[in-house]
Scaffold this active site. Structure first.
Site, short mmCIF file in Angstrom:
data_model
loop_
_atom_site.label_atom_id
_atom_site.label_comp_id
_atom_site.label_asym_id
_atom_site.label_seq_id
_atom_site.Cartn_x
_atom_site.Cartn_y
_atom_site.Cartn_z
N ARG A 134 2.20 12.55 -3.03
CA ARG A 134 0.98 12.69 -1.83
C ARG A 134 2.02 13.02 -0.50
O ARG A 134 2.91 12.32 -0.55
CB ARG A 134 -0.40 11.92 -2.05
CG ARG A 134 -0.96 12.81 -2.41
CD ARG A 134 -2.21 11.74 -2.81
NE ARG A 134 -2.91 10.75 -1.17
CZ ARG A 134 -3.78 10.20 -1.98
NH1 ARG A 134 -3.92 9.42 -2.73
NH2 ARG A 134 -4.19 9.84 -0.36
N LYS A 168 -8.28 2.64 -7.46
CA LYS A 168 -8.81 2.99 -7.14
C LYS A 168 -9.23 4.05 -8.50
O LYS A 168 -10.47 3.69 -8.99
CB LYS A 168 -9.74 2.78 -5.72
CG LYS A 168 -10.27 1.82 -4.57
CD LYS A 168 -10.86 3.04 -3.90
CE LYS A 168 -9.38 3.70 -2.38
NZ LYS A 168 -8.46 3.36 -2.14
N ARG A 191 3.92 6.02 -6.11
CA ARG A 191 3.11 7.17 -7.29
C ARG A 191 3.13 8.36 -7.52
O ARG A 191 3.83 9.42 -6.24
CB ARG A 191 1.09 6.62 -6.64
CG ARG A 191 0.47 8.03 -7.16
CD ARG A 191 -0.97 7.73 -6.22
NE ARG A 191 -1.00 7.65 -5.27
CZ ARG A 191 -1.64 7.00 -4.19
NH1 ARG A 191 -3.04 6.87 -4.83
NH2 ARG A 191 -2.03 7.03 -2.59
N ARG A 201 -16.34 4.81 3.54
CA ARG A 201 -15.37 3.72 4.52
C ARG A 201 -15.50 3.73 5.73
O ARG A 201 -14.86 2.54 6.08
CB ARG A 201 -14.19 4.94 4.42
CG ARG A 201 -12.60 4.88 3.56
CD ARG A 201 -11.73 6.55 3.58
NE ARG A 201 -10.80 5.83 3.56
CZ ARG A 201 -10.46 6.55 1.81
NH1 ARG A 201 -10.96 6.94 1.21
NH2 ARG A 201 -8.69 5.87 1.72
N ARG A 249 -2.83 4.16 7.58
CA ARG A 249 -3.78 3.91 6.67
C ARG A 249 -4.84 2.52 6.18
O ARG A 249 -5.41 2.49 6.25
CB ARG A 249 -3.27 4.84 5.24
CG ARG A 249 -3.91 6.09 5.39
CD ARG A 249 -2.89 6.74 3.76
NE ARG A 249 -2.80 6.36 2.91
CZ ARG A 249 -2.93 6.75 2.04
NH1 ARG A 249 -1.29 6.95 1.79
NH2 ARG A 249 -3.17 6.83 0.12
#
Ligand code: AP5
Length: 219
Positions: free
Chosen positions: A162, A15, A128, A89, A173
């Protein structure tokens, strides 16, 4: 014409990556509740500390907090359109967004659902890293920096991972996504706003599919 879109998909679906392209190419404003909450946590306030605890576990922050953050941004000025990245969400968040936009005489033009297999999400999240200065998103194997340790876009060496990009938090998550966010797929299907794209394709191909949806808006 004002264009408002939602990027909907599980953690690591891409996203943020696609939102940055849309900002660059179409001048829309990206509203990422994840980024807003990360700013709040680094503010050192009591609210920031509570938010950090919830995020690090991979759980969702309360509707009240995130709706408040979005309301503040929408009220803070005009834009040619917004990309809602990671918001809504939950169903109450979706209803609140409809109400906020209706109050401005606007609505959502498309909900782009990025479909990605769970196994690919684990790979994407674990590889990431982002630039702490300009926010550019990288990946150890699929999108490394040209020069190791330096952002290609702004030259910063402040590259970060992160706190919630670990196996335990990712499990939570994903569970949160399937329990609380995936019902939005049915909701936006029913309102005829849902536009699925193949999030398993490479970044450029996903970008082409997203662009096709954008070009079809209003036709
Ligand atoms: P948030 O920051 O929104 O995280 P997320 O939804 O988990 O999504 P990510 O940012 O992890 O992934 P992404 O889809 O943007 O993927 P990206 O482009 O980076 O939320 C974090 C936390 O904040 C939540 O857990 C919650 O606690 C809280 N929160 C946020 N919003 C909330 C809300 N509305 N309500 C309640 N709580 C909220 O890509 C990932 C990696 O894959 C990158 O390395 C990238 O280079 C790579 N990649 C991207 N596309 C491709 C591709 N097509 N092929 C191969 N690799 C790709």
């Amino acid at each position: 014409m004002t264009i408002n879109i939602i990027l909907l998909g599980p953690p690591g679906a891409g996203k943020g990556t696609q939102a940055r392209t849309l900002v660059e190419q179409r001048g829309l404003v990206q509203l990422s509740t994840g980024d807003m909450l990360r700013d709040a946590r680094s503010s050192g306030t009591e609210m920031g500390r509570r938010v950090a605890e919830v995020m690090d576990k991979g759980q969702l922050v309360t509707d009240e907090i995130v709706i408040g953050l979005i309301r503040e941004k929408l009220e803070s000025g005009d834009a040619p359109g917004f990309i809602f990245d990671g918001f809504p969400r939950t169903l109450p968040q979706a209803d609140a967004l409809n109400d906020l936009l209706a109050g401005m005489g606007q609505s959502i033009d498309a909900v782009i659902e990025m479909r990605v297999d769970d196994a690919a999400l684990v790979d994407r999240i674990s590889g990431r890293f982002t630039c702490g200065n300009c926010g550019e998103v990288y990946h150890d194997t699929t999108r490394p920096t040209a020069a190791e340790g330096t952002c290609d876009v702004c030259g910063s060496t402040d590259l970060k991972r992160r706190a919630d990009d670990n196996a335990d938090a990712l499990k939570t998550r994903l569970l949160e996504y399937y329990k609380k966010t995936s019902p939005l797929i049915g909701y936006y299907y029913a309102t005829k706003q849902l536009q699925p794209v193949d999030g398993m394709a490479d970044v450029a191909e996903v970008g082409r599919q997203v662009a096709a949806v954008m070009d079809g808006i209003g036709r």
